[in-house]
Design a protein around this motif. Sequence first.
Motif, PDB file in Angstrom:
ATOM      1  N   LEU A 107       0.851  -1.183   0.000  1.00  0.00           N
ATOM      2  CA  LEU A 107       0.000   0.000   0.000  1.00  0.00           C
ATOM      3  C   LEU A 107       0.886   1.233   0.000  1.00  0.00           C
ATOM      4  N   PRO A 108       0.468   2.281  -0.696  1.00  0.00           N
ATOM      5  CA  PRO A 108       1.289   3.490  -0.722  1.00  0.00           C
ATOM      6  C   PRO A 108       1.166   4.288   0.568  1.00  0.00           C
ATOM      7  N   ARG A 109       2.138   5.136   0.801  1.00  0.00           N
ATOM      8  CA  ARG A 109       2.033   6.161   1.832  1.00  0.00           C
ATOM      9  C   ARG A 109       1.501   7.417   1.173  1.00  0.00           C
ATOM     10  N   SER A 110       0.622   8.111   1.842  1.00  0.00           N
ATOM     11  CA  SER A 110       0.075   9.349   1.280  1.00  0.00           C
ATOM     12  C   SER A 110       0.811  10.551   1.851  1.00  0.00           C
ATOM     13  N   ALA A 111       0.840  11.618   1.069  1.00  0.00           N
ATOM     14  CA  ALA A 111       1.465  12.860   1.516  1.00  0.00           C
ATOM     15  C   ALA A 111       0.634  14.038   1.024  1.00  0.00           C
ATOM     16  N   ALA A 112       0.567  15.056   1.861  1.00  0.00           N
ATOM     17  CA  ALA A 112      -0.219  16.255   1.538  1.00  0.00           C
ATOM     18  C   ALA A 112       0.455  17.079   0.452  1.00  0.00           C
ATOM     19  N   LYS A 167     -15.659  -3.801   4.194  1.00  0.00           N
ATOM     20  CA  LYS A 167     -16.011  -5.189   3.882  1.00  0.00           C
ATOM     21  C   LYS A 167     -14.869  -6.130   4.229  1.00  0.00           C
ATOM     22  N   THR A 168     -13.636  -5.627   4.109  1.00  0.00           N
ATOM     23  CA  THR A 168     -12.448  -6.421   4.404  1.00  0.00           C
ATOM     24  C   THR A 168     -11.486  -5.608   5.266  1.00  0.00           C
ATOM     25  N   LEU A 169     -10.717  -6.293   6.063  1.00  0.00           N
ATOM     26  CA  LEU A 169      -9.702  -5.635   6.888  1.00  0.00           C
ATOM     27  C   LEU A 169      -8.308  -5.779   6.271  1.00  0.00           C
ATOM     28  N   ASP A 170      -8.253  -6.307   5.055  1.00  0.00           N
ATOM     29  CA  ASP A 170      -6.962  -6.605   4.424  1.00  0.00           C
ATOM     30  C   ASP A 170      -6.059  -5.375   4.341  1.00  0.00           C
ATOM     31  N   ASN A 171      -6.628  -4.241   3.939  1.00  0.00           N
ATOM     32  CA  ASN A 171      -5.793  -3.048   3.790  1.00  0.00           C
ATOM     33  C   ASN A 171      -5.299  -2.514   5.129  1.00  0.00           C
ATOM     34  N   LEU A 172      -6.116  -2.674   6.169  1.00  0.00           N
ATOM     35  CA  LEU A 172      -5.674  -2.251   7.499  1.00  0.00           C
ATOM     36  C   LEU A 172      -4.492  -3.098   7.964  1.00  0.00           C
ATOM     37  N   VAL A 173      -4.523  -4.397   7.643  1.00  0.00           N
ATOM     38  CA  VAL A 173      -3.418  -5.287   7.996  1.00  0.00           C
ATOM     39  C   VAL A 173      -2.200  -4.982   7.134  1.00  0.00           C
ATOM     40  N   ALA A 219     -14.481   5.845  -4.992  1.00  0.00           N
ATOM     41  CA  ALA A 219     -13.445   6.500  -4.194  1.00  0.00           C
ATOM     42  C   ALA A 219     -12.126   6.493  -4.962  1.00  0.00           C
ATOM     43  N   GLY A 220     -11.371   7.559  -4.793  1.00  0.00           N
ATOM     44  CA  GLY A 220     -10.060   7.642  -5.409  1.00  0.00           C
ATOM     45  C   GLY A 220      -9.021   6.860  -4.629  1.00  0.00           C
ATOM     46  N   SER A 265      -9.295   4.689  -1.000  1.00  0.00           N
ATOM     47  CA  SER A 265      -9.203   3.255  -1.268  1.00  0.00           C
ATOM     48  C   SER A 265      -8.018   2.617  -0.560  1.00  0.00           C
ATOM     49  N   THR A 266      -6.973   3.395  -0.314  1.00  0.00           N
ATOM     50  CA  THR A 266      -5.815   2.887   0.422  1.00  0.00           C
ATOM     51  C   THR A 266      -6.224   2.425   1.814  1.00  0.00           C
ATOM     52  N   TYR A 267      -7.097   3.177   2.451  1.00  0.00           N
ATOM     53  CA  TYR A 267      -7.507   2.866   3.821  1.00  0.00           C
ATOM     54  C   TYR A 267      -8.719   1.933   3.859  1.00  0.00           C
ATOM     55  N   GLY A 268      -9.631   2.110   2.924  1.00  0.00           N
ATOM     56  CA  GLY A 268     -10.887   1.369   2.990  1.00  0.00           C
ATOM     57  C   GLY A 268     -10.790  -0.055   2.497  1.00  0.00           C
ATOM     58  N   GLY A 269     -10.056  -0.276   1.410  1.00  0.00           N
ATOM     59  CA  GLY A 269     -10.007  -1.597   0.810  1.00  0.00           C
ATOM     60  C   GLY A 269     -11.240  -1.868  -0.028  1.00  0.00           C
ATOM     61  N   GLU A 270     -11.140  -2.856  -0.908  1.00  0.00           N
ATOM     62  CA  GLU A 270     -12.243  -3.158  -1.823  1.00  0.00           C
ATOM     63  C   GLU A 270     -13.523  -3.480  -1.046  1.00  0.00           C
ATOM     64  N   GLY A 271     -14.629  -2.919  -1.536  1.00  0.00           N
ATOM     65  CA  GLY A 271     -15.932  -3.165  -0.920  1.00  0.00           C
ATOM     66  C   GLY A 271     -16.345  -2.140   0.113  1.00  0.00           C
ATOM     67  N   ALA A 272     -15.414  -1.264   0.509  1.00  0.00           N
ATOM     68  CA  ALA A 272     -15.750  -0.251   1.515  1.00  0.00           C
ATOM     69  C   ALA A 272     -16.749   0.757   0.963  1.00  0.00           C
ATOM     70  N   LEU A 273     -17.616   1.241   1.835  1.00  0.00           N
ATOM     71  CA  LEU A 273     -18.602   2.266   1.475  1.00  0.00           C
ATOM     72  C   LEU A 273     -18.482   3.422   2.456  1.00  0.00           C
ATOM     73  N   VAL A 274     -18.683   4.621   1.934  1.00  0.00           N
ATOM     74  CA  VAL A 274     -18.672   5.846   2.761  1.00  0.00           C
ATOM     75  C   VAL A 274     -19.921   6.640   2.418  1.00  0.00           C
ATOM     76  N   ILE A 275     -20.607   7.150   3.433  1.00  0.00           N
ATOM     77  CA  ILE A 275     -21.747   8.044   3.198  1.00  0.00           C
ATOM     78  C   ILE A 275     -21.587   9.312   4.021  1.00  0.00           C
ATOM     79  N   SER A 276     -22.115  10.403   3.479  1.00  0.00           N
ATOM     80  CA  SER A 276     -22.133  11.677   4.198  1.00  0.00           C
ATOM     81  C   SER A 276     -23.476  12.354   4.006  1.00  0.00           C
ATOM     82  N   PHE A 277     -23.940  12.996   5.066  1.00  0.00           N
ATOM     83  CA  PHE A 277     -25.196  13.742   5.038  1.00  0.00           C
ATOM     84  C   PHE A 277     -25.158  14.731   6.193  1.00  0.00           C
ATOM     85  N   PHE A 278     -26.076  15.688   6.201  1.00  0.00           N
ATOM     86  CA  PHE A 278     -26.148  16.652   7.288  1.00  0.00           C
ATOM     87  C   PHE A 278     -27.090  16.136   8.373  1.00  0.00           C
ATOM     88  N   LYS A 279     -26.581  16.068   9.596  1.00  0.00           N
ATOM     89  CA  LYS A 279     -27.417  15.655  10.706  1.00  0.00           C
ATOM     90  C   LYS A 279     -28.348  16.810  11.094  1.00  0.00           C
TER      91      LYS A 279
END
Length: 285
Positions: free
Chosen positions: A58-63, A164-170, A264-265, A269-283
Amino acid sequence: MNVQLMTDGGADIPQRLHDNLDLIIVPLYLHFSDGQYKTGTELDINDFYRKIKEDHELPRSAAPSPHDFYEAYKQVDPEQPILMLSLSKGLSSTYDNAVAGKDLLLEEEPLRKIEVINTKTASCGISLLLHEAKVKLEEGYSISELTRHLEERVEQTTTLFILKTLDNLVLGGRLDKVKGTIAKTLNIKLLMKASEEGSIEVSEKVRGDKKSIRRFIEQIGEYTKTVENKVISMTHCKAESRAKSVLEDIRNAHPFKDAYLTEAGPLISTYGGEGALVISFFKDK
């Protein structure tokens, strides 16, 4: 629009929204063993997944650097105010570098108007705020009105994740391999969220994919009861059909006025791994 909108490579912006915005995106960097790549310009999502599969890394990200932001700001007409929506300060030094780049340019051109907002979110959370900016600019908001409004919206932005998977976290060293193996054996899925400070934290651990998806959808009702006039934004990690199915279930349970969906870009995707979903909305306020 009288305000130039900007963001960075931590945002995942649906094409439908992108087409209706005059938007400048400052790329982030991904470092693989064979070199450095700019998100969105030097590495597309298909190449990203291919490299992970072939290189098993997995790559390292930089700002972006302050100079990257300085150059991006400088290309905008000095008469036009700029509003920069930055990846969460809790996840990256991007916000600090965006402010530093602003300060560099203001030393040369002190009459410029540049505002930088720490969105305290990422991915589809930033696209949700960009949608809100678009709506308010069409209503005639000034740069100061828009900045004030979006700072309030940042505090209402709820961003939820499901892995969906923890592979990328590992693979990325963020989860012990033994713990990852145990979780995989027990079919444990992680539900995560953006904290009030804008970092990512585990909210729940659920056994089984179907149960975790059901809980993922249920959580929405704990943040908002009134969705008829709200928009939901979703990103997925290489899982379009899964995302469409879950988004349909979400809108059946919570009838949002509109919904955005995009892949996701590389950064997310580096952190989430395949199958991950993210949602955003205003509470609800």
